[in-house]
Design an enzyme around this catalytic site. Structure first.
Site, PDB file in Angstrom:
ATOM      1  N   GLU A  52      15.748  -8.205  -3.499  1.00 33.95           N
ATOM      2  CA  GLU A  52      15.314  -6.928  -4.083  1.00 33.95           C
ATOM      3  C   GLU A  52      14.058  -6.372  -3.414  1.00 33.95           C
ATOM      4  O   GLU A  52      13.840  -5.163  -3.394  1.00 33.95           O
ATOM      5  CB  GLU A  52      15.102  -7.057  -5.588  1.00 33.95           C
ATOM      6  N   PHE A 114      17.951 -14.581 -21.844  1.00 29.41           N
ATOM      7  CA  PHE A 114      18.263 -14.952 -20.466  1.00 29.41           C
ATOM      8  C   PHE A 114      17.974 -13.767 -19.542  1.00 29.41           C
ATOM      9  O   PHE A 114      18.422 -12.656 -19.773  1.00 29.41           O
ATOM     10  CB  PHE A 114      19.723 -15.379 -20.350  1.00 29.41           C
ATOM     11  N   GLN A 115      17.229 -13.996 -18.503  1.00 34.03           N
ATOM     12  CA  GLN A 115      16.839 -12.974 -17.526  1.00 34.03           C
ATOM     13  C   GLN A 115      16.100 -11.804 -18.167  1.00 34.03           C
ATOM     14  O   GLN A 115      16.189 -10.673 -17.718  1.00 34.03           O
ATOM     15  CB  GLN A 115      18.042 -12.492 -16.710  1.00 34.03           C
ATOM     16  N   LYS A 164      20.869  -3.122 -21.472  1.00 35.31           N
ATOM     17  CA  LYS A 164      22.313  -3.118 -21.240  1.00 35.31           C
ATOM     18  C   LYS A 164      23.074  -2.346 -22.321  1.00 35.31           C
ATOM     19  O   LYS A 164      24.033  -1.627 -22.027  1.00 35.31           O
ATOM     20  CB  LYS A 164      22.815  -4.566 -21.165  1.00 35.31           C
ATOM     21  N   MET A 486      -3.323 -12.137  13.529  1.00 41.78           N
ATOM     22  CA  MET A 486      -4.453 -11.473  12.879  1.00 41.78           C
ATOM     23  C   MET A 486      -5.306 -12.476  12.107  1.00 41.78           C
ATOM     24  O   MET A 486      -6.529 -12.389  12.093  1.00 41.78           O
ATOM     25  CB  MET A 486      -3.941 -10.367  11.953  1.00 41.78           C
TER      26      MET A 486
HETATM   27  C1  TPP Z   1       2.872 -10.904   2.269  1.00 44.30           C
HETATM   28  C2  TPP Z   1       1.636 -11.159   3.041  1.00 44.30           C
HETATM   29  N1  TPP Z   1       1.088 -12.397   3.058  1.00 44.30           N
HETATM   30  C3  TPP Z   1      -0.034 -12.642   3.772  1.00 44.30           C
HETATM   31  C4  TPP Z   1      -0.653 -11.643   4.464  1.00 44.30           C
HETATM   32  C5  TPP Z   1      -1.921 -11.921   5.270  1.00 44.30           C
HETATM   33  N2  TPP Z   1      -1.679 -11.697   6.686  1.00 44.30           N
HETATM   34  C6  TPP Z   1      -2.027 -10.559   7.316  1.00 44.30           C
HETATM   35  S1  TPP Z   1      -1.586 -10.529   8.914  1.00 44.30           S
HETATM   36  C7  TPP Z   1      -0.943 -12.086   8.828  1.00 44.30           C
HETATM   37  C8  TPP Z   1      -0.333 -12.740  10.017  1.00 44.30           C
HETATM   38  C9  TPP Z   1       0.823 -11.983  10.551  1.00 44.30           C
HETATM   39  O1  TPP Z   1       1.410 -12.735  11.577  1.00 44.30           O
HETATM   40  P1  TPP Z   1       2.532 -12.106  12.508  1.00 44.30           P
HETATM   41  O2  TPP Z   1       3.543 -11.435  11.687  1.00 44.30           O
HETATM   42  O3  TPP Z   1       3.017 -13.139  13.446  1.00 44.30           O
HETATM   43  O4  TPP Z   1       1.728 -10.954  13.248  1.00 44.30           O
HETATM   44  P2  TPP Z   1       0.613 -11.067  14.422  1.00 44.30           P
HETATM   45  O5  TPP Z   1      -0.715 -10.843  13.751  1.00 44.30           O
HETATM   46  O6  TPP Z   1       0.721 -12.397  15.050  1.00 44.30           O
HETATM   47  O7  TPP Z   1       0.953  -9.948  15.337  1.00 44.30           O
HETATM   48  C10 TPP Z   1      -1.103 -12.603   7.537  1.00 44.30           C
HETATM   49  C11 TPP Z   1      -0.693 -13.947   7.114  1.00 44.30           C
HETATM   50  C12 TPP Z   1      -0.071 -10.360   4.396  1.00 44.30           C
HETATM   51  N3  TPP Z   1      -0.619  -9.310   5.008  1.00 44.30           N
HETATM   52  N4  TPP Z   1       1.076 -10.149   3.699  1.00 44.30           N
END
Ligand code: TPP
Ligand code: MG
Lengths: 589, 184
Positions: A52, A114-115, A164, A486
């Site tokens: 979803e 449920f749900q 529902k 990042m």
């Molecule tokens: C759902 C979610 N969890 C954690 C983060 C924190 N976060 C930001 S960038 C990142 C790393 C992203 O890695 P990748 O997709 O390989 O991109 P890159 O920076 O290597 O280009 C994380 C864990 C986030 N933004 N969103």
């Protein structure tokens, strides 16, 4: 004209009457009556997702690329809770969504059935508005009102929770009419105050170091708003920068374009924001990724702020001329008033300012050291951009979240609004792949590319299966650095390069994965082969997972580190990131 | 090029709040629909605003409108935000900052239970009369008083009862309304 039908039929009829052609959803017990009603019609096409969350991001991509609301249908309980991330994402980025969640029968509400979950309770703070419908005769009004609220004013997600038994109940349906849209308490202000707009133009007429700082609001105000922004920029001769959300509203190919601003914005955009004397904020919200240190934010400027949401004004930065209104209407008025005052751009008066901007530009803040042995991620995006320019198709870009997202914003250039879909406010990894599916559903003949990271893309990878099922030829361009790049960059910057859990171990073989899903997989490791591999990706008529093995430890620069003002931006030639941020800055995100 | 990058010791979310906080009474006219109170309260908790007192009840049955009176303590800048954020809620019709507008009356009602015998009892009754507190329940060793007034009057009455055998207090929270002929 009222017509008798069941609640489930009302849902489908209202969607059709609202002009909805596609909805993204996933069935379940509580939603079955609506699914049954859907089965018996062909006005609304349903796209079956794999999770979803994917449905919500698809709806976001659909909405952002068309200007129409995105529609989601999920079942109760886990269906609803899985949708929460996308709803929050849409709220943060002002994307119009209508999300219909099924609920257990009214007699079971409150019994831990449920749900069952408290969907309106859970989504209250992540929607613009939500409803629990307990009487079938309220349903037509609620359905039409939901579309009205989602799409007007500052757009956002609206949830309609339908038990529902209400789906089975029979009631009177009526079509959306003007009266149903005249809401007693919800009346967004669209026309800006004329006096304030005149005051703004008067300030602009005296400006010596002006800058347009534009945001997602310009995109949300429709394509005419982008046209008007272009016209006003031309009339005034002022430089234009934009937030991540506003890219494309002003053409990147225009000489007045300064590039994106903010934490990873260009040197010239950020320096100009810092040193300007008149700032014209159109549809942006002084987000913390933009302002940096607030008490050092653009200290010597008079600020004009156009926003349709009154609460955005003076929330973070005090402004001198607040204008509440729709960006398009206000831009139109600004153009009219400017024209009535003068027929000249302020070319001479702001010539020294442009000279200064040219000096900043000459720094080349987006430059990077290329390599012939390893693919640099920035270069990969530049090559992708060049290749797509040769295409006769419309090109839409979505992204995941991380370094690749910022590099895409920096190195892929947009000349049109609604062609750039990214998760800005919430920063949701896993946004890009489903968003690309949604965009492709809306634009079957376009070229839709998700610029991805290998970590993010795994969060919603299962939607590849959706792309294959509906023959949506999305291209997933993974900049694979085997790192959460990042996060790794921040650990270098703030935590002594102690890489706690920020690398991608045991990555899947993306080529085999693509094949397992029934798509095409391509891998490229060598700069010499990149162009040919990109061409192969673009030529393939079907979904592609393209695994680009890039430099692992590249930093995304420039960067305004936490706790720093704009003029202390880190430029690409900085070798040692670790010594830049102090103790207090480390507490920030 | 970045030699000028010296740590400044300050950071953007850590900027000092320079404004003083003030206590304001807001009057909020809303549709009386399920969940409206949760929306208002949720907004306050989500955005970190402090509620001092909150009173809500349907006021116009025909039109299904409720009036919420909420007392908040915040800086002037935050007070403006609170008003604007409340106005963003779809079922909110109007928000008035009665304190900022300046011309209003406010009252609160409290039920106060006091236990005591002998001299204390006599003293309790004498003070109650001075505060125009009504006795709405009495036993040989206790009273329940009803006091109406501005919150500080109720505060003083409670303070006086405290050494005389105060058992418990229930307060309604503030109700406030603008003076003069104009309505909200
Ligand atoms: C759902 C979610 N969890 C954690 C983060 C924190 N976060 C930001 S960038 C990142 C790393 C992203 O890695 P990748 O997709 O390989 O991109 P890159 O920076 O290597 O280009 C994380 C864990 C986030 N933004 N969103
Ligand atoms: Mg990565």
């Amino acid at each position: 004209m009222a017509e008798k039908m069941t609640g489930a039929e009302m849902v489908i009829q209202a969607l059709a009457d609202q002009g909805v052609e596609h909805i993204f959803g996933y069935p379940g017990g509580a939603a079955l009556p609506i699914y049954d009603a859907m089965f018996q019609q062909d006005q609304v096409q349903h796209i079956l997702v794999r999770h979803e969350q994917g449905a919500t991001h698809m709806a976001e991509g659909y909405a952002r690329s068309t200007g129409k609301p995105g529609v989601v249908l999920v079942t109760s309980g886990p269906g609803a809770t899985n949708a929460v991330t996308g709803l929050t994402d849409a709220l943060m980025d002002s994307i119009p969504l209508v999300c219909i969640t099924a609920q257990v029968p009214t007699t079971l509400i409150g019994t831990d059935g449920f749900q069952e979950c408290d969907t309106v309770g859970i989504t209250r703070s992540c929607t613009k508005h939500n409803y629990l419908v307990k009487n079938v005769n309220d349903l037509p009004r609620v359905l039409h009102e939901a579309f009205h609220i989602a799409t007007t004013g500052r757009p956002g997600p609206v949830v309609i929770d339908i038990p529902k038994d209400i789906q089975f109940a029979v009631g009177e349906y009526y079509k959306p009419e003007i009266e149903t849209l005249r809401h007693a308490s919800y009346r967004p202000q669209v026309d800006g105050d004329l006096k304030a707009i005149e005051a703004a133009v008067d300030l602009m007429l005296k400006a010596e170091r002006p800058i347009f700082y534009t945001g997602g609001g310009v995109i949300n105000a429709g394509p005419e708003a982008s046209e008007n922004l272009r016209e006003l920029a031309e009339l005034t001769g002022f430089p234009v920068t934009s937030t991540l959300m506003g890219l494309g509203a002003f053409p990147a190919s225009d000489p007045q374009w300064m590039g994106m601003l903010g934490m990873h914005g260009t040197y010239e955009a950020n320096m100009a924001m810092h040193d300007c004397d008149v700032m014209i904020n159109i549809g942006a919200r002084f987000d913390d990724r933009i302002t940096g240190r607030i008490d050092a934010f653009s200290p010597n400027s008079r600020k004009i702020h156009v926003d349709i949401d009154p609460s955005s004004i003076n929330k973070i930065i005090r402004v001198d001329v607040p204008i509440v209104g729709d960006c398009n209407r206000v831009l139109e008025e600004m153009i009219r008033i400017w024209r009535s005052r003068t027929n000249q751009p302020r070319t001479e008066a702001i010539a020294p300012w442009w000279k200064q901007i040219e000096k900043w530009r000459a720094v080349g803040s987006l430059n990077f050291k290329n390599s012939d042995t390893v693919i640099k991620p920035q270069w990969a995006i530049q090559r992708l951009y060049e290749a797509t320019k040769q295409q006769s198709k419309e090109v839409y870009i979505t992204t995941e979240v991380g370094q690749h997202q910022m590099w895409a914003a920096q190195h892929f250039h947009f000349d049109k609004p609604n062609h750039w879909m990214t998760s800005g406010g919430l920063g949701t990894m896993g946004y890009g792949l489903p968003a690309a599916v949604g965009v492709q559903v809306a634009h079957p003949d376009a070229l839709v590319i998700d610029i991805a990271g290998e970590a993010s893309v795994q969060m919603t990878m299962q939607e590849m299966s959706t792309a294959v099922q509906y023959r949506l030829p999305i291209k997933i361009f993974i900049l694979n650095n085997e790192r959460m790049g990042m996060v790794r960059q921040w650990q270098d910057l703030l935590h002594g390069s102690r890489y706690a859990h920020s690398y991608s171990e045991s990555l899947p073989d993306f080529v085999k994965l693509a094949e397992a899903y029934g798509g095409r997989g391509i891998r490229c490791e060598s700069p010499a082969e990149l162009d040919a591999a990109i061409a192969e990706m673009l030529d393939y008529d079907g979904p592609v997972l393209f695994d680009v093995i890039v430099e692992k430890d590249e930093n995304c620069l420039p960067m305004i580190p936490s706790g720093k003002p704009h003029n202390e931006i880190i430029l690409p030639d900085t070798a040692n990131l670790g010594s830049i941020i102090d103790e207090k800055g480390r507490a920030l995100v | 090029m970045n030699a000028h990058l010296q740590p400044t010791g300050s950071a953007y979310f850590l900027t000092q709040e320079t404004q003083q906080t003030e206590r304001h009474t807001l009057s909020v006219l809303v549709d009386n629909e399920p969940g409206i109170l949760a929306r208002v309260v949720g907004l306050f908790s989500a955005r970190g605003y402090n509620i001092e007192s909150l009173t809500v009840s349907e006021t116009e049955h025909g039109r299904r409108l409720s009036r919420i009176t909420v007392v908040v303590i915040a800086t002037p800048k935050t007070l403006v935000q609170i008003k604007l954020q409340l106005e963003r809620l779809v079922p909110v019709h109007r928000v008035h900052d009665l304190t900022a507008e300046g011309n209003y009356v406010e009252r609160e009602l409290a039920l106060i239970k006091v236990k005591g015998t002998g001299d204390h009892r006599a003293e309790t009754l004498r003070l109650a009369e001075a505060f125009r507190a009504h006795i709405i329940d009495a036993t040989v060793e206790s009273f329940v008083f009803e006091v109406t007034g501005k919150p500080d009057k109720i505060d003083s009455f409670i303070a006086l009862m405290s050494p005389l055998g105060l058992v418990e207090v229930v307060r309604t929270g503030l109700a406030a309304i603008g003076r003069g002929a104009e309505g909200m």
